[in-house]
Design a protein around this motif. Structure first.
Motif, PDB file in Angstrom:
ATOM      1  N   CYS A 194       0.828  -1.203   0.000  1.00  0.00           N
ATOM      2  CA  CYS A 194       0.000   0.000   0.000  1.00  0.00           C
ATOM      3  C   CYS A 194       0.872   1.268   0.000  1.00  0.00           C
ATOM      4  O   CYS A 194       1.815   1.396   0.785  1.00  0.00           O
ATOM      5  CB  CYS A 194      -0.894  -0.016   1.242  1.00  0.00           C
ATOM      6  SG  CYS A 194      -2.055   1.356   1.238  1.00  0.00           S
ATOM      7  N   HIS A 195       0.546   2.181  -0.890  1.00  0.00           N
ATOM      8  CA  HIS A 195       1.325   3.423  -1.001  1.00  0.00           C
ATOM      9  C   HIS A 195       0.470   4.524  -1.615  1.00  0.00           C
ATOM     10  O   HIS A 195      -0.612   4.269  -2.154  1.00  0.00           O
ATOM     11  CB  HIS A 195       2.576   3.197  -1.864  1.00  0.00           C
ATOM     12  CG  HIS A 195       2.243   2.863  -3.289  1.00  0.00           C
ATOM     13  ND1 HIS A 195       1.862   1.606  -3.688  1.00  0.00           N
ATOM     14  CD2 HIS A 195       2.200   3.632  -4.411  1.00  0.00           C
ATOM     15  CE1 HIS A 195       1.617   1.604  -4.988  1.00  0.00           C
ATOM     16  NE2 HIS A 195       1.795   2.823  -5.460  1.00  0.00           N
ATOM     17  N   GLN A 196       0.987   5.733  -1.537  1.00  0.00           N
ATOM     18  CA  GLN A 196       0.418   6.887  -2.236  1.00  0.00           C
ATOM     19  C   GLN A 196       1.414   7.273  -3.319  1.00  0.00           C
ATOM     20  O   GLN A 196       2.622   7.365  -3.046  1.00  0.00           O
ATOM     21  CB  GLN A 196       0.234   8.052  -1.258  1.00  0.00           C
ATOM     22  CG  GLN A 196      -0.728   7.766  -0.115  1.00  0.00           C
ATOM     23  CD  GLN A 196      -0.562   8.770   1.021  1.00  0.00           C
ATOM     24  OE1 GLN A 196       0.501   8.849   1.648  1.00  0.00           O
ATOM     25  NE2 GLN A 196      -1.604   9.529   1.321  1.00  0.00           N
ATOM     26  N   ASP A 197       0.933   7.518  -4.541  1.00  0.00           N
ATOM     27  CA  ASP A 197       1.871   7.825  -5.631  1.00  0.00           C
ATOM     28  C   ASP A 197       2.635   9.128  -5.391  1.00  0.00           C
ATOM     29  O   ASP A 197       3.754   9.297  -5.873  1.00  0.00           O
ATOM     30  CB  ASP A 197       1.133   7.890  -6.977  1.00  0.00           C
ATOM     31  CG  ASP A 197       0.756   6.509  -7.488  1.00  0.00           C
ATOM     32  OD1 ASP A 197       1.275   5.501  -6.944  1.00  0.00           O
ATOM     33  OD2 ASP A 197      -0.059   6.424  -8.426  1.00  0.00           O
ATOM     34  N   GLY A 198       2.025  10.037  -4.629  1.00  0.00           N
ATOM     35  CA  GLY A 198       2.692  11.303  -4.323  1.00  0.00           C
ATOM     36  C   GLY A 198       3.983  11.098  -3.540  1.00  0.00           C
ATOM     37  O   GLY A 198       4.850  11.973  -3.506  1.00  0.00           O
TER      38      GLY A 198
ATOM     39  N   PRO B 269      -4.492   5.867  -1.152  1.00  0.00           N
ATOM     40  CA  PRO B 269      -3.727   4.651  -0.856  1.00  0.00           C
ATOM     41  C   PRO B 269      -4.212   3.512  -1.762  1.00  0.00           C
ATOM     42  O   PRO B 269      -5.421   3.273  -1.866  1.00  0.00           O
ATOM     43  CB  PRO B 269      -4.084   4.352   0.610  1.00  0.00           C
ATOM     44  CG  PRO B 269      -4.809   5.561   1.110  1.00  0.00           C
ATOM     45  CD  PRO B 269      -5.407   6.240  -0.067  1.00  0.00           C
ATOM     46  N   HIS B 270      -3.264   2.838  -2.402  1.00  0.00           N
ATOM     47  CA  HIS B 270      -3.633   1.723  -3.277  1.00  0.00           C
ATOM     48  C   HIS B 270      -2.539   0.666  -3.260  1.00  0.00           C
ATOM     49  O   HIS B 270      -1.406   0.937  -2.838  1.00  0.00           O
ATOM     50  CB  HIS B 270      -3.927   2.215  -4.700  1.00  0.00           C
ATOM     51  CG  HIS B 270      -2.778   2.898  -5.348  1.00  0.00           C
ATOM     52  ND1 HIS B 270      -2.414   4.193  -5.049  1.00  0.00           N
ATOM     53  CD2 HIS B 270      -1.873   2.479  -6.262  1.00  0.00           C
ATOM     54  CE1 HIS B 270      -1.363   4.533  -5.767  1.00  0.00           C
ATOM     55  NE2 HIS B 270      -1.005   3.505  -6.509  1.00  0.00           N
ATOM     56  N   MET B 271      -2.874  -0.506  -3.736  1.00  0.00           N
ATOM     57  CA  MET B 271      -1.944  -1.638  -3.683  1.00  0.00           C
ATOM     58  C   MET B 271      -2.418  -2.725  -4.633  1.00  0.00           C
ATOM     59  O   MET B 271      -3.502  -2.614  -5.227  1.00  0.00           O
ATOM     60  CB  MET B 271      -1.897  -2.203  -2.260  1.00  0.00           C
ATOM     61  CG  MET B 271      -3.236  -2.748  -1.795  1.00  0.00           C
ATOM     62  SD  MET B 271      -3.138  -3.614  -0.220  1.00  0.00           S
ATOM     63  CE  MET B 271      -2.169  -5.048  -0.654  1.00  0.00           C
TER      64      MET B 271
HETATM   65 FE   FE2 Z   1       1.023   3.413  -7.363  1.00  0.00          FE
END
Ligand code: FE2
Length: 304
Positions: free
Chosen positions: A174-178, A261-263
């Motif tokens: 899980c992460h934020q692209d920013g 947040p996405h993964m």
């Molecule tokens: Fe991403």
């Protein structure tokens, strides 16, 4: 009869003027834009023609075919190669580099399966260096989409082709692209395009609806000694119970807010899950000099 026809033309003209002539939305409906603002992501099924998806897949496989893995396999197999890995990664801002799946290699350093089934992704300047990816990435439709999303001066910063290989396609936590593409003010938008059906079995995207309302938890940047590091602002773990799966058919485009947040989970199925992604920022935002992705002076990022 004629009047009926003329009325239809007039009505059609009015609709065109009301949608385009107002200078407002060109691709999205107000409802879709509101959905994006609420969730931090937006699924657009059927955005890309299936034939275009096939053309990109074919081109990606040709690039892999022309690539000699022995040229870089040492970077991925030798322990304590942090610097070499960092340097290879940082150089990919201006090239088309190949990155292996973590489980691609056997203990003896040879590939577990064929080369074309071992690569995790290619990046990060495909949209500028490969004519097919360039053509695909710079369509009026994509430019109109990001304009609808608020980018008045869009700049294509990076592209990735993600393979999510059968059996060994690795998890993306899980992460934020920013975290990886930071601007002030926040402007980056991710476009994630499914080149094959993305399902629970082959590792579709997951995201937290509304999760973009919090600030960035981390930032990733390059250090002065040529390495990279994370700076953490919020150590609270992500609540993965809030994640929803984004299963989408081939040709779908998912818009991702820079802070949502996405993964994706590992792919243990026998089917790959190819996707092509673009990250676009607004030229008017400040792009820090310590962001990991720095284009060479003679190879600046371009718009559409
Ligand atoms: Fe991403």
């Amino acid at each position: 009869m004629y009047l009926n026809f003329a009325l239809k033309i007039l009505l059609l003209s009015f609709i065109c003027i009301s949608v385009i002539g107002s200078g407002e939305l060109r691709i999205l409906t107000p409802e879709q834009l509101a959905q994006y603002e609420q969730d931090g992501f937006l699924v657009l099924e059927g955005f890309v023609n299936p034939k275009a998806c096939d053309a990109l897949r074919k081109r990606a496989l040709k690039l892999v075919d022309d690539f000699d893995p022995s040229s870089i396999s040492e970077i991925f197999t030798t322990r304590h190669q942090g610097k070499a890995k960092d340097s290879y990664f940082l150089s990919s801002a201006n090239k088309i580099c190949f990155f292996f799946e973590e489980e691609a290699f056997l203990p003896d350093g040879t590939l577990r399966q064929a080369k074309e089934l071992s690569i995790n992704k290619m990046g990060h300047a495909m949209h500028d260096l490969d004519p097919i990816f360039d053509f695909f990435s710079r369509t009026q439709k994509i430019e109109n989409l990001v304009t609808d999303l608020g980018l008045n001066h869009p700049l294509l910063m990076q592209s990735m082709y993600i393979f999510k290989q059968p059996f060994i396609g690795g998890e993306v936590t899980c992460h934020q692209d920013g975290t990886f593409l930071y601007t002030e003010p926040d402007s980056s938008i991710g476009l994630w395009i499914a080149l094959e059906d993305a399902t629970l079995l082959n590792g579709c995207l997951w995201a937290i609806p509304g999760g973009h309302v919090i600030p960035l938890k981390k930032r990733f940047f390059k250090t002065e000694d040529g390495g990279t590091k994370f700076e953490t602002y919020d150590t609270t773990p992500w609540d993965l119970t809030k994640m929803v799966p984004l299963e989408v058919p081939k040709g779908s485009l998912i818009v991702l807010h820079s802070r949502v947040p996405h993964m994706s989970y590992a792919n243990r199925s026998s089917k790959s899950r190819h996707a092509y992604t673009l990250h676009i920022i607004d030229r008017s935002s400040v792009y820090p000099a310590d962001n990991w992705l720095q284009r060479a002076e003679d190879f600046p990022a371009k718009g559409f």
